[in-house]
Structure formats: structure tokens, C-alpha cells
Design a protein around this motif. Structure first.
Motif, PDB file in Angstrom:
ATOM      1  N   ILE A  84       0.684  -1.106   0.087  1.00  0.00           N
ATOM      2  CA  ILE A  84      -0.209   0.114  -0.016  1.00  0.00           C
ATOM      3  C   ILE A  84       0.861   1.239  -0.118  1.00  0.00           C
ATOM      4  N   ASP A  85       2.014   1.145   0.775  1.00  0.00           N
ATOM      5  CA  ASP A  85       2.873   2.535   1.075  1.00  0.00           C
ATOM      6  C   ASP A  85       3.923   2.467  -0.158  1.00  0.00           C
ATOM      7  N   GLN A  86       4.151   1.221  -0.679  1.00  0.00           N
ATOM      8  CA  GLN A  86       5.310   1.436  -1.866  1.00  0.00           C
ATOM      9  C   GLN A  86       4.867   0.406  -2.981  1.00  0.00           C
ATOM     10  N   ARG A  87       3.873   0.702  -3.699  1.00  0.00           N
ATOM     11  CA  ARG A  87       3.489  -0.324  -4.643  1.00  0.00           C
ATOM     12  C   ARG A  87       4.522  -0.240  -5.858  1.00  0.00           C
ATOM     13  N   PRO A  88       4.964  -1.700  -5.949  1.00  0.00           N
ATOM     14  CA  PRO A  88       5.956  -2.007  -7.134  1.00  0.00           C
ATOM     15  C   PRO A  88       5.208  -2.392  -8.281  1.00  0.00           C
ATOM     16  N   ASP A  89       6.058  -2.185  -9.494  1.00  0.00           N
ATOM     17  CA  ASP A  89       5.325  -2.778 -10.614  1.00  0.00           C
ATOM     18  C   ASP A  89       5.375  -4.221 -10.716  1.00  0.00           C
ATOM     19  N   LEU A  90       6.149  -4.908 -10.130  1.00  0.00           N
ATOM     20  CA  LEU A  90       6.351  -6.283 -10.000  1.00  0.00           C
ATOM     21  C   LEU A  90       6.825  -6.758  -8.900  1.00  0.00           C
ATOM     22  N   VAL A  91       6.345  -8.136  -8.236  1.00  0.00           N
ATOM     23  CA  VAL A  91       6.664  -8.807  -7.302  1.00  0.00           C
ATOM     24  C   VAL A  91       7.217 -10.209  -7.448  1.00  0.00           C
ATOM     25  N   VAL A  92       8.447 -10.373  -7.309  1.00  0.00           N
ATOM     26  CA  VAL A  92       9.022 -11.666  -7.479  1.00  0.00           C
ATOM     27  C   VAL A  92       9.065 -12.786  -6.222  1.00  0.00           C
ATOM     28  N   VAL A  93       8.732 -13.589  -6.276  1.00  0.00           N
ATOM     29  CA  VAL A  93       8.735 -14.762  -5.339  1.00  0.00           C
ATOM     30  C   VAL A  93       9.504 -15.880  -5.630  1.00  0.00           C
ATOM     31  N   VAL A  94      10.290 -16.525  -4.582  1.00  0.00           N
ATOM     32  CA  VAL A  94      11.054 -17.714  -4.952  1.00  0.00           C
ATOM     33  C   VAL A  94      10.684 -18.836  -4.243  1.00  0.00           C
ATOM     34  N   GLY A  95      11.155 -19.986  -4.689  1.00  0.00           N
ATOM     35  CA  GLY A  95      10.927 -21.326  -3.942  1.00  0.00           C
ATOM     36  C   GLY A  95       9.403 -21.706  -3.660  1.00  0.00           C
ATOM     37  N   ASP A  96       9.428 -22.091  -2.461  1.00  0.00           N
ATOM     38  CA  ASP A  96       8.270 -22.591  -1.924  1.00  0.00           C
ATOM     39  C   ASP A  96       7.995 -22.649  -0.213  1.00  0.00           C
ATOM     40  N   VAL A  97       8.445 -21.558   0.195  1.00  0.00           N
ATOM     41  CA  VAL A  97       8.233 -21.419   1.715  1.00  0.00           C
ATOM     42  C   VAL A  97       7.068 -20.861   1.870  1.00  0.00           C
ATOM     43  N   ASN A  98       6.385 -20.622   3.245  1.00  0.00           N
ATOM     44  CA  ASN A  98       5.278 -19.940   3.621  1.00  0.00           C
ATOM     45  C   ASN A  98       5.190 -18.464   2.915  1.00  0.00           C
ATOM     46  N   SER A  99       6.293 -17.867   3.139  1.00  0.00           N
ATOM     47  CA  SER A  99       6.314 -16.436   2.615  1.00  0.00           C
ATOM     48  C   SER A  99       6.126 -16.257   1.224  1.00  0.00           C
ATOM     49  N   THR A 100       6.457 -17.324   0.320  1.00  0.00           N
ATOM     50  CA  THR A 100       6.194 -17.296  -1.098  1.00  0.00           C
ATOM     51  C   THR A 100       4.763 -17.093  -1.438  1.00  0.00           C
ATOM     52  N   MET A 101       4.207 -18.251  -0.659  1.00  0.00           N
ATOM     53  CA  MET A 101       2.527 -18.411  -0.814  1.00  0.00           C
ATOM     54  C   MET A 101       2.008 -16.721  -0.445  1.00  0.00           C
ATOM     55  N   ALA A 102       2.342 -16.621   0.887  1.00  0.00           N
ATOM     56  CA  ALA A 102       1.786 -15.280   1.425  1.00  0.00           C
ATOM     57  C   ALA A 102       1.961 -13.955   0.605  1.00  0.00           C
ATOM     58  N   ALA A 103       2.996 -13.643   0.299  1.00  0.00           N
ATOM     59  CA  ALA A 103       3.450 -12.533  -0.417  1.00  0.00           C
ATOM     60  C   ALA A 103       2.601 -12.506  -1.744  1.00  0.00           C
ATOM     61  N   THR A 104       2.654 -13.895  -2.532  1.00  0.00           N
ATOM     62  CA  THR A 104       1.811 -13.995  -3.577  1.00  0.00           C
ATOM     63  C   THR A 104       0.375 -13.609  -3.359  1.00  0.00           C
ATOM     64  N   ILE A 105      -0.189 -14.071  -2.172  1.00  0.00           N
ATOM     65  CA  ILE A 105      -1.795 -13.913  -2.199  1.00  0.00           C
ATOM     66  C   ILE A 105      -1.817 -12.430  -1.846  1.00  0.00           C
ATOM     67  N   ALA A 106      -1.081 -11.732  -1.002  1.00  0.00           N
ATOM     68  CA  ALA A 106      -1.272 -10.343  -0.869  1.00  0.00           C
ATOM     69  C   ALA A 106      -1.092  -9.407  -1.888  1.00  0.00           C
ATOM     70  N   ALA A 107      -0.085  -9.585  -2.852  1.00  0.00           N
ATOM     71  CA  ALA A 107       0.035  -8.771  -4.007  1.00  0.00           C
ATOM     72  C   ALA A 107      -0.985  -9.242  -5.259  1.00  0.00           C
ATOM     73  N   ALA A 108      -1.485 -10.435  -5.261  1.00  0.00           N
ATOM     74  CA  ALA A 108      -2.479 -10.835  -6.241  1.00  0.00           C
ATOM     75  C   ALA A 108      -3.721  -9.939  -5.975  1.00  0.00           C
ATOM     76  N   LYS A 109      -4.031 -10.086  -4.672  1.00  0.00           N
ATOM     77  CA  LYS A 109      -5.480  -9.501  -4.237  1.00  0.00           C
ATOM     78  C   LYS A 109      -5.300  -7.864  -4.542  1.00  0.00           C
ATOM     79  N   MET A 110      -4.043  -7.421  -4.568  1.00  0.00           N
ATOM     80  CA  MET A 110      -4.022  -5.905  -4.998  1.00  0.00           C
ATOM     81  C   MET A 110      -3.846  -5.589  -6.482  1.00  0.00           C
ATOM     82  N   GLY A 111      -4.064  -6.593  -7.290  1.00  0.00           N
ATOM     83  CA  GLY A 111      -3.937  -6.461  -8.645  1.00  0.00           C
ATOM     84  C   GLY A 111      -2.545  -6.302  -9.088  1.00  0.00           C
TER      85      GLY A 111
END
Length: 363
Positions: A84-111
Motif C-alpha cells: 500500500i505504501d510502496q506499490r511496485p510494478d512487479l513482485v518476484v517470489v522464489v521457492g516454496d516457503v510460507n512467505s512465497t505463498m503469503a506474499a503472492t496472495i497479498a500482491a495478487a489481491k491488490m492487482g
């Protein structure tokens, strides 16, 4: 183009490092390192950033440890505030840890567009938390960067649109080649009074191997027996060390002088130890890849792997505990698989990703 590189655990650092350095050279790209703080240990965090030439993370979410749900929820809440504070143009997630899924969900929900580096890997074992993270992540992301053709096939079989999938190669090999000049001159094995090629390396941290005291004690006993024939160096993951201490499993390893249990090593020292060993016993994913690339026999103490190419084209063998001594014996007698053709495992994966993003930036 502002690009968030999200990392949470030691293998993540190794995957973002080559991409970070490649993006830093591009005038159109601004890479931002986001560390979720899911895993923290000095040897497994600060020293890895130093080894890989990475600056301190631009943002540290500091979520800490917890259950799978707690970690996932904390990352989503904390990372959403950053987005919300620093909206990027792209989010890159790597691997398969919990943070990978969590960051994906957060970013995807914000378009916000998301790319998954190391997409498409599957163990087909949903008892593994990592498998659930892979499945959720790959459904939601916009770009899927795969390390091997079997990963492409997995994604196509799951109904992912072909135009979202790009075979880019194995980013872990980029890290290895990037650091090879620092790795090769060391003689870490001398710290244990060993000679090159005379010992095995062990890494274990999966819940299926270390969480059940009875299972882990059986593993410790077998490792002790193997060490009577060949020395073993077992840098102990903090999670594994806690299980040893909680269950007094040092008693299971005994006082043998040929089974070494040092603290975790930084990337450069650990890879020097691997580079000079006779074989590896592991339950880790990345080491299956690195040993295949280096033509080092690897015995994976699991019933499945999300990296089957390391078995079909590499030097990896899946192994039950009851088979471990026999398999080690075969390796010591010179009976070990040789590496085949590992397509695009060439140290140029980061460059291919940058070229893909450059085209996206121009469009």
C-alpha cells in the motif's frame, strides 16, 4: 520498473542474489529486497547476504517463527502494508516457503503482477507444506519461470496458460558459478582433519526426518554406523539442532570421532565442503540440484522429490533409511550415476529473466 524480490529462508537468498545483481546493471530496473524475517540465524542469514554480495534488505517484515498459519498470516498483513505504501510494478517470489505463498496472495489481491521463480516443481505429496505453497502460488501468479521441462509439463497439466510459462533454467547454478572463485580455493575439510574426497556431507531438516524422536534416533544410529566406514560432516540446521537437544539425541550419535556436528556453515564454506566430498546425504531440495550439476553422488532421504530431473538426468537417488548403508557402500565402491544433460543449468538464468522483463518493460 520497481521490482520487489521477496525472500525468507537461506535458499531464497541464493535464488535472488544473481537476479538482484543482474537487475542492478539495468537502468530501467530498481530491485528492492524484501526479507520477511520468516527464518533468522546469523550463520543462515547475515553471512549469506555478505557471501552473495547482497546489501541489507531494503525492508524486513520481521515476522519470526510460528505455525504455518501464523507465519502466512503475519507475512500477508505486514507485506500488504508495504504494498500500500510502496506499490511496485512487479513482485518476484522464489521457492516454496510460507512467505512465497503469503506474499503472492497479498500482491495478487491488490492487482499487482507476480512472478514465481522456480515454478512448476511438484512432489505430488500434499503432506508436505511446501507442496501446498507451490500449488497455491502457481495458480495465482502472472509469470511462471521454470527450471526444467518437467516443471513446464506439470503446469500445463494443471491448466496454466502456456503464455504464462517460461523455461529459464536453474537459478541455483547461477549462484554457484557466481561464487565459484571464492569457493574453490578453500579447504574447509581440513578444519575436521580430513582430506578431499575422503568424507560425506549430511544435511537434514525436513519434519518427516527430524520431528519424530524415534525416526530421528534411527537416522542418527545409521549415520553413526556409516561414519565407521567413512567420516561424515553434518552441519546442523538450527531446527535440527533443537530436535537433537530436545530429545537428547546426541546420545544416539555417540562419541565417534568420525561424525562431525558443526554449526551451520555460510554458503561459500559449505559449498567448498560439498565440492570436495565423496557423496551427500540430504533431504534438502537445492543440494539435489547442486550435486547433480557438480557430478557428486547424492542420496536423498525421502520417498519423493519435487526435482525429479535430479534423478533422471542427475546424480541423485531417492533412498529409504533401510537402504542408506547399502547405497553408501555402492558409492564407495565406485557405483554411482553420472550426470546427463541438464538443459539451461548454465549460470545464465538471471540473464534470461532480465531479458524477459526488459521486453515487458518496453511493452
Amino acid at each position: 520498473m520497481v521490482i520487489h524480490l521477496v525472500c525468507a529462508a537461506r535458499p531464497n537468498f541464493m535464488k535472488i542474489a544473481p537476479l538482484y545483481h543482474a537487475l542492478r546493471k539495468e537502468p530501467w530496473a530498481t530491485p528492492v529486497i524484501i526479507h520477511t524475517g520468516q527464518h533468522y540465524d546469523h550463520n543462515m542469514y547475515d553471512s549469506f547476504f555478505e557471501d552473495l554480495g547482497l546489501p541489507k534488505p531494503d525492508i524486513n517484515l520481521g515476522v519470526g517463527s510460528g505455525t504455518h498459519a501464523e507465519q502466512t498470516g503475519k507475512v500477508m498483513i505486514a507485506y500488504e502494508k508495504v504494498l500500500i505504501d510502496q506499490r511496485p510494478d512487479l513482485v518476484v517470489v522464489v521457492g516454496d516457503v510460507n512467505s512465497t505463498m503469503a506474499a503472492t496472495i497479498a500482491a495478487a489481491k491488490m492487482g499487482i503482477k507476480v512472478a514465481h521463480l522456480e515454478a512448476g516443481l511438484r512432489s505430488f505429496d500434499r503432506n508436505m507444506p511446501e507442496e501446498l505453497n507451490r500449488l497455491v502460488t502457481d495458480v495465482l501468479v502472472d509469470m511462471l519461470w521454470t527450471p526444467s521441462r518437467d516443471a513446464n509439463e506439470n503446469l500445463l497439466n494443471e491448466g496454466i496458460a502456456p503464455n504464462k510459462i517460461s523455461l529459464v533454467g536453474n537459478i541455483m547454478i547461477d549462484s554457484l558459478e557466481m561464487m565459484r572463485e571464492k569457493i574453490e580455493p578453500l579447504q574447509v575439510y581440513r578444519d575436521f582433519e580430513l582430506e578431499a574426497g575422503s568424507y560425506g556431507v549430511v544435511t537434514l531438516h525436513r519434519p518427516s526426518n527430524v520431528d519424530d524422536p524415534t525416526v530421528f534416533q534411527d537416522i542418527c544410529c545409521v549415520l553413526r554406523e556409516i561414519s565407521e566406514s567413512v567420516p561424515l560432516v553434518f552441519p546442523v540446521h538450527p531446527r535440527t539442532r533443537q530436535r537433537i537437544d530436545d530429545n537428547h539425541l546426541l546420545l544416539a550419535t555417540g562419541s565417534t570421532k568420525k561424525l562431525f556436528l558443526p554449526e551451520p556453515l555460510n554458503y561459500v564454506r559449505f559449498m567448498n565442503l560439498v565440492l570436495n566430498c565423496r557423496f551427500v546425504i540430504t533431504d534438502s531440495g537445492g543440494i539435489q540440484e547442486e550435486t547433480s550439476y557438480l557430478d557428486i553422488p547424492c542420496l536423498t532421504l525421502r520417498g519423493n522429490t519435487e526435482r525429479p530431473i535430479t534423478v533422471t538426468h542427475g546424480t541423485n537417488q531417492l533412498c529409504e533409511l533401510s537402504q542408506l548403508k547399502q547405497k553408501v557402500g555402492e558409492i564407495l565402491r565406485g557405483h554411482a550415476p553420472e550426470r546427463g544433460n541438464l538443459e539451461l543449468w548454465d549460470g545464465k538464468t538471471a540473464r534470461r529473466i532480465v531479458e524477459t522483463l526488459q521486453k515487458l518493460n518496453r511493452s
